[in-house]
Design an enzyme around this catalytic site. Structure first.
Site, PDB file in Angstrom:
ATOM      1  CE  LYS B 107       5.605  -3.122   1.971  1.00 48.18           C
ATOM      2  NZ  LYS B 107       4.846  -2.260   1.123  1.00 48.18           N
ATOM      3  N   GLY B 168       0.219   5.662  -0.961  1.00 46.57           N
ATOM      4  CA  GLY B 168      -0.845   5.896  -1.829  1.00 46.57           C
ATOM      5  C   GLY B 168      -1.030   7.358  -1.999  1.00 46.57           C
ATOM      6  CB  ALA B 194       5.087   4.218   0.586  1.00 44.31           C
ATOM      7  N   GLY B 195       4.779   6.447  -1.846  1.00 48.45           N
ATOM      8  CA  GLY B 195       4.879   7.889  -1.979  1.00 48.45           C
ATOM      9  C   GLY B 195       5.254   8.565  -3.480  1.00 48.45           C
ATOM     10  CB  THR B 217      -1.180   3.995  -5.414  1.00 47.75           C
ATOM     11  OG1 THR B 217      -1.492   3.145  -4.319  1.00 47.75           O
ATOM     12  CG2 THR B 217      -2.592   4.728  -5.665  1.00 47.75           C
TER      13      THR B 217
END
Lengths: 66, 267
Positions: B107, B168, B194-195, B217
């Site tokens: 990644k 995050g 992400a997000g 997260t």
């Protein structure tokens, strides 16, 4: 001689091989990868790779991350 | 689309088939045991790890993240988190390949600044090019920019992973139209990376037609990470099934669900 091991100045024997360094660090059984002066040193070359003074050695492993 | 085809719906990545479309990170957990339980509850089969300096001279028997991720069960996806330039990202991937015995799936993320953790897109394109030439199978974190997504695909990345919101942040899908455009243009898997903040965000990403979602997260920072991992698994599955089912066309006014015919009184 002095090398920079994971960012810290470290005294080791002259012409130490990478295999010997890993053994001294008691990391022989760990899953790790090694760079010297930003170049990868494959495990297959540990026993022939001799360290030189001021070599920057990075010993890395996998950690939790996203 | 029949229920039979949804039951056999598989996510194909780098020639391998997966039943789960949820990819999870392994950072920010309380300890290794909680990490393992969260991954288990998420049903994820592809799991990211980071690459860092080994602690020298400390706790030699300390468990390693790879100990809880048996390779026959999980596909390990090493990341380049923390890299802000092409050179360190490429070095990190080479170290990861050595660490994982020649495994080429990575990644790639090349970050632009610490406040936003937005990608440095120009450096990302350069690093992707170098890594593809060097034989890596690159899954790439990028902005929700359809043009850049297409360029990353043209370079030879095997999956393109636009952010939904900053890493995050848990802000959810900030630009669903761009994500949809990226999906519509793509011939490689598109994953939101992400997000995502909660299960409905994951469902929205899948309803937009994404092939999967990568998150860390949103699970690790939940009050109960194990329960959130399970919720995310269901959100992903629900969103995927809704996408395959094809939603009804929205209408401005009502449409009665019960028949008008046979009413026994005058309206």
């Amino acid at each position: 001689m002095q090398i920079i091991l994971n960012g810290a100045a470290t005294e080791v024997a002259d012409a130490l091989t990478m295999a010997e360094l890993i053994e001294q660090l008691e990391l022989g059984s760990r899953r790790l990868a090694v760079e010297v002066n930003a170049e990868l040193v494959p495990r297959s070359r540990f026993s022939e790779h001799r360290l030189a003074p001021q070599d920057r050695v990075e010993v890395i492993h996998a950690v939790g991350g996203g | 689309m029949t229920t039979e085809t949804t039951a056999t719906d598989r996510f194909t990545l780098a020639g391998r088939e997966y039943s789960s479309r949820l990819l999870v990170g392994t950072g920010k957990y309380k300890d290794m045991a909680e990490t393992a339980r969260a991954i288990e509850a998420s049903g994820a089969e592809i799991v990211t790890v980071a690459v860092r300096r080994t602690n020298l001279g400390q706790t030699p028997g300390e468990p390693n993240i790879l100990d809880i991720l048996p390779p026959e069960r999980y596909t390990i996806l090493p990341n380049t988190a923390g890299c802000y330039d092409v050179e360190t990202a490429v070095r990190t991937c080479r170290l990861a390949r050595e660490l994982l015995d020649g495994h080429t799936l990575v990644k790639l993320e090349v970050l632009g600044d610490e406040k936003t953790l937005f990608p440095d897109v120009i450096a990302t394109l350069k690093a992707a090019e170098e890594l593809v030439k060097d034989g890596f199978q690159v899954m790439v974190y990028t902005n929700d920019d359809p043009i850049v997504a297409r360029q990353l695909e043209e370079i030879g990345c095997i999956a393109v992973m636009p952010l939904a919101a900053p890493i995050g942040s848990g802000l959810g899908i900030r630009n669903p139209l761009n994500i949809r455009t990226i999906v519509e243009n793509a011939r490689v898997p598109i994953l939101v990376d992400a997000g995502v903040g909660t299960a409905s965000d994951a469902a929205v990403a899948m309803e937009l037609g994404c092939d999967g979602v990568l998150m860390n997260t949103a699970i690790a920072a939940a009050r109960d990470p194990i329960l959130m991992a399970s919720a995310m698994r269901k959100g992903i599955e629900a969103g995927r099934e809704a996408y395959l089912a094809g939603r009804m066309a929205p209408k401005r006014f009502a449409s009665a669900s019960s028949p008008i015919e046979g009413l026994f009184f005058q309206h």
